[in-house]
Design a protein around this motif. Sequence first.
Motif, PDB file in Angstrom:
ATOM      1  N   PHE A 184     -38.559  24.207   6.883  1.00  0.00           N
ATOM      2  CA  PHE A 184     -37.732  24.386   8.074  1.00  0.00           C
ATOM      3  C   PHE A 184     -37.481  23.045   8.760  1.00  0.00           C
ATOM      4  O   PHE A 184     -38.250  22.083   8.581  1.00  0.00           O
ATOM      5  CB  PHE A 184     -38.434  25.338   9.055  1.00  0.00           C
ATOM      6  N   ASP A 185     -36.416  22.985   9.530  1.00  0.00           N
ATOM      7  CA  ASP A 185     -36.141  21.789  10.337  1.00  0.00           C
ATOM      8  C   ASP A 185     -37.050  21.849  11.563  1.00  0.00           C
ATOM      9  O   ASP A 185     -36.695  22.428  12.589  1.00  0.00           O
ATOM     10  CB  ASP A 185     -34.663  21.742  10.746  1.00  0.00           C
ATOM     11  N   GLY A 205     -34.736  27.249   5.010  1.00  0.00           N
ATOM     12  CA  GLY A 205     -35.587  26.243   4.408  1.00  0.00           C
ATOM     13  C   GLY A 205     -36.919  26.714   3.869  1.00  0.00           C
ATOM     14  O   GLY A 205     -37.666  25.928   3.272  1.00  0.00           O
ATOM     15  N   ALA A 206     -37.274  27.986   4.053  1.00  0.00           N
ATOM     16  CA  ALA A 206     -38.582  28.468   3.592  1.00  0.00           C
ATOM     17  C   ALA A 206     -38.685  28.370   2.070  1.00  0.00           C
ATOM     18  O   ALA A 206     -37.854  28.911   1.350  1.00  0.00           O
ATOM     19  CB  ALA A 206     -38.804  29.904   4.029  1.00  0.00           C
ATOM     20  N   GLY A 207     -39.725  27.658   1.607  1.00  0.00           N
ATOM     21  CA  GLY A 207     -39.939  27.548   0.174  1.00  0.00           C
ATOM     22  C   GLY A 207     -41.377  27.793  -0.225  1.00  0.00           C
ATOM     23  O   GLY A 207     -41.659  28.173  -1.361  1.00  0.00           O
ATOM     24  N   THR A 208     -42.287  27.559   0.726  1.00  0.00           N
ATOM     25  CA  THR A 208     -43.705  27.739   0.452  1.00  0.00           C
ATOM     26  C   THR A 208     -44.369  28.446   1.632  1.00  0.00           C
ATOM     27  O   THR A 208     -43.804  28.526   2.723  1.00  0.00           O
ATOM     28  CB  THR A 208     -44.425  26.388   0.257  1.00  0.00           C
ATOM     29  N   ILE A 209     -45.575  28.911   1.406  1.00  0.00           N
ATOM     30  CA  ILE A 209     -46.347  29.526   2.476  1.00  0.00           C
ATOM     31  C   ILE A 209     -46.598  28.508   3.591  1.00  0.00           C
ATOM     32  O   ILE A 209     -46.519  28.833   4.774  1.00  0.00           O
ATOM     33  CB  ILE A 209     -47.671  30.096   1.920  1.00  0.00           C
ATOM     34  N   GLN A 210     -46.866  27.253   3.202  1.00  0.00           N
ATOM     35  CA  GLN A 210     -47.146  26.235   4.210  1.00  0.00           C
ATOM     36  C   GLN A 210     -45.934  25.966   5.094  1.00  0.00           C
ATOM     37  O   GLN A 210     -46.069  25.718   6.292  1.00  0.00           O
ATOM     38  CB  GLN A 210     -47.615  24.933   3.556  1.00  0.00           C
ATOM     39  N   HIS A 211     -44.746  26.025   4.514  1.00  0.00           N
ATOM     40  CA  HIS A 211     -43.534  25.859   5.322  1.00  0.00           C
ATOM     41  C   HIS A 211     -43.499  26.883   6.459  1.00  0.00           C
ATOM     42  O   HIS A 211     -43.145  26.557   7.594  1.00  0.00           O
ATOM     43  CB  HIS A 211     -42.274  26.043   4.464  1.00  0.00           C
ATOM     44  N   CYS A 212     -43.863  28.118   6.136  1.00  0.00           N
ATOM     45  CA  CYS A 212     -43.833  29.191   7.140  1.00  0.00           C
ATOM     46  C   CYS A 212     -44.900  28.963   8.206  1.00  0.00           C
ATOM     47  O   CYS A 212     -44.655  29.183   9.396  1.00  0.00           O
ATOM     48  CB  CYS A 212     -44.017  30.543   6.461  1.00  0.00           C
ATOM     49  N   CYS A 213     -46.072  28.507   7.778  1.00  0.00           N
ATOM     50  CA  CYS A 213     -47.131  28.204   8.741  1.00  0.00           C
ATOM     51  C   CYS A 213     -46.706  27.057   9.653  1.00  0.00           C
ATOM     52  O   CYS A 213     -46.931  27.101  10.871  1.00  0.00           O
ATOM     53  CB  CYS A 213     -48.425  27.850   8.011  1.00  0.00           C
ATOM     54  N   ASP A 222     -41.502  31.798  17.043  1.00  0.00           N
ATOM     55  CA  ASP A 222     -42.091  33.113  17.323  1.00  0.00           C
ATOM     56  C   ASP A 222     -42.051  34.011  16.094  1.00  0.00           C
ATOM     57  O   ASP A 222     -42.831  34.960  15.984  1.00  0.00           O
ATOM     58  CB  ASP A 222     -41.325  33.793  18.462  1.00  0.00           C
ATOM     59  N   ALA A 223     -41.121  33.713  15.187  1.00  0.00           N
ATOM     60  CA  ALA A 223     -40.977  34.507  13.968  1.00  0.00           C
ATOM     61  C   ALA A 223     -40.420  33.610  12.870  1.00  0.00           C
ATOM     62  O   ALA A 223     -39.752  32.614  13.146  1.00  0.00           O
ATOM     63  CB  ALA A 223     -40.044  35.690  14.206  1.00  0.00           C
ATOM     64  N   VAL A 224     -40.701  33.996  11.630  1.00  0.00           N
ATOM     65  CA  VAL A 224     -40.220  33.250  10.465  1.00  0.00           C
ATOM     66  C   VAL A 224     -39.358  34.181   9.631  1.00  0.00           C
ATOM     67  O   VAL A 224     -39.806  35.258   9.221  1.00  0.00           O
ATOM     68  CB  VAL A 224     -41.399  32.721   9.629  1.00  0.00           C
ATOM     69  N   LEU A 225     -38.122  33.753   9.399  1.00  0.00           N
ATOM     70  CA  LEU A 225     -37.189  34.538   8.600  1.00  0.00           C
ATOM     71  C   LEU A 225     -36.963  33.833   7.273  1.00  0.00           C
ATOM     72  O   LEU A 225     -36.828  32.613   7.219  1.00  0.00           O
ATOM     73  CB  LEU A 225     -35.865  34.689   9.360  1.00  0.00           C
ATOM     74  N   SER A 228     -34.677  34.361  -0.092  1.00  0.00           N
ATOM     75  CA  SER A 228     -34.894  34.309  -1.538  1.00  0.00           C
ATOM     76  C   SER A 228     -36.365  34.311  -1.932  1.00  0.00           C
ATOM     77  O   SER A 228     -36.730  34.897  -2.959  1.00  0.00           O
ATOM     78  CB  SER A 228     -34.194  33.084  -2.134  1.00  0.00           C
ATOM     79  N   ILE A 229     -37.236  33.686  -1.142  1.00  0.00           N
ATOM     80  CA  ILE A 229     -38.662  33.669  -1.522  1.00  0.00           C
ATOM     81  C   ILE A 229     -39.249  35.070  -1.550  1.00  0.00           C
ATOM     82  O   ILE A 229     -40.196  35.339  -2.289  1.00  0.00           O
ATOM     83  CB  ILE A 229     -39.505  32.758  -0.607  1.00  0.00           C
ATOM     84  N   PHE A 230     -38.681  35.970  -0.730  1.00  0.00           N
ATOM     85  CA  PHE A 230     -39.124  37.362  -0.746  1.00  0.00           C
ATOM     86  C   PHE A 230     -38.342  38.175  -1.780  1.00  0.00           C
ATOM     87  O   PHE A 230     -38.925  38.964  -2.524  1.00  0.00           O
ATOM     88  CB  PHE A 230     -38.958  37.995   0.631  1.00  0.00           C
TER      89      PHE A 230
END
Length: 256
Positions: A184-185, A205-213, A222-225, A228-230
């Motif tokens: 993510f930016d 931009g989500a590509g990995t679990i760490q990106h979301c964290c 507040d939320a991660v959308l 494709s990863i899902f």
Amino acid sequence: MLTRRIIPCLDIKNGRTVKGVNFVGLRDAGDPVELAQRYTEEGADELVFLDITATKEKRKTLVKLVKDIALHINIPFTVGGGIKSVEEIEEILKAGADKVSLNSAIVRDSNLITRASDEFGFQAIVAAVDAKRRANRHSWEVFVKGGSEPTGLDALDWMEKTEQLGAGEILLTSMDRDGTKSGFDLELLKAANNRLSIPVIASGGAGTIQHCCDAVLIGNADAVLAASIFHFREIEISDLKAKMAEEGISVRIINN
């Protein structure tokens, strides 16, 4: 502690779920009703449905498909794409959506936010902002019509205005990161959260679990959308939530 949300996104074109990179190069990702049902069972906190070509094709959102999805899920459901009036918002909410996402229409007529918020409550109104980093690298411009048309609006100023007009939430998509899986930016997220008091959903931009964290821990989302990863099972929602909990992020865990 605020519970952070995981939100799969269904980008819809011609009744199918699609996904591209930087808003182009779309490929098929499956049946939206089946995906929606799957995400509900897997522990998604909410679902977003975006009819990505409705505005460009100058037509209304696919109401029948909204109804079909609503019948198969029991989590909050946001719908966007081509919604231009209070009457159309009412139609979408009656079809089963809990919230509507407004983008191009509120750039044309920002007072639509206030009228809709007064009619349905601010919690039902999501301001969707597609932001692209400007050449100076330190600011972002708002784009509309599925990311195809620049507006000249500064993204941070615009988000602040939507909050003042009555939006209850921001769906903030980085056009530069969309579909790239490069993360993510975080600079954009941090800047937005420094200016806003309403929830911000991180998108693009989500590509990995760490990106979301990182979107939560560094960007304060507040939320991660993600899409494709899902869709393609690159990351399971249960694994993502387990890692987020391990990182000290409060999430809703379901026991199947």
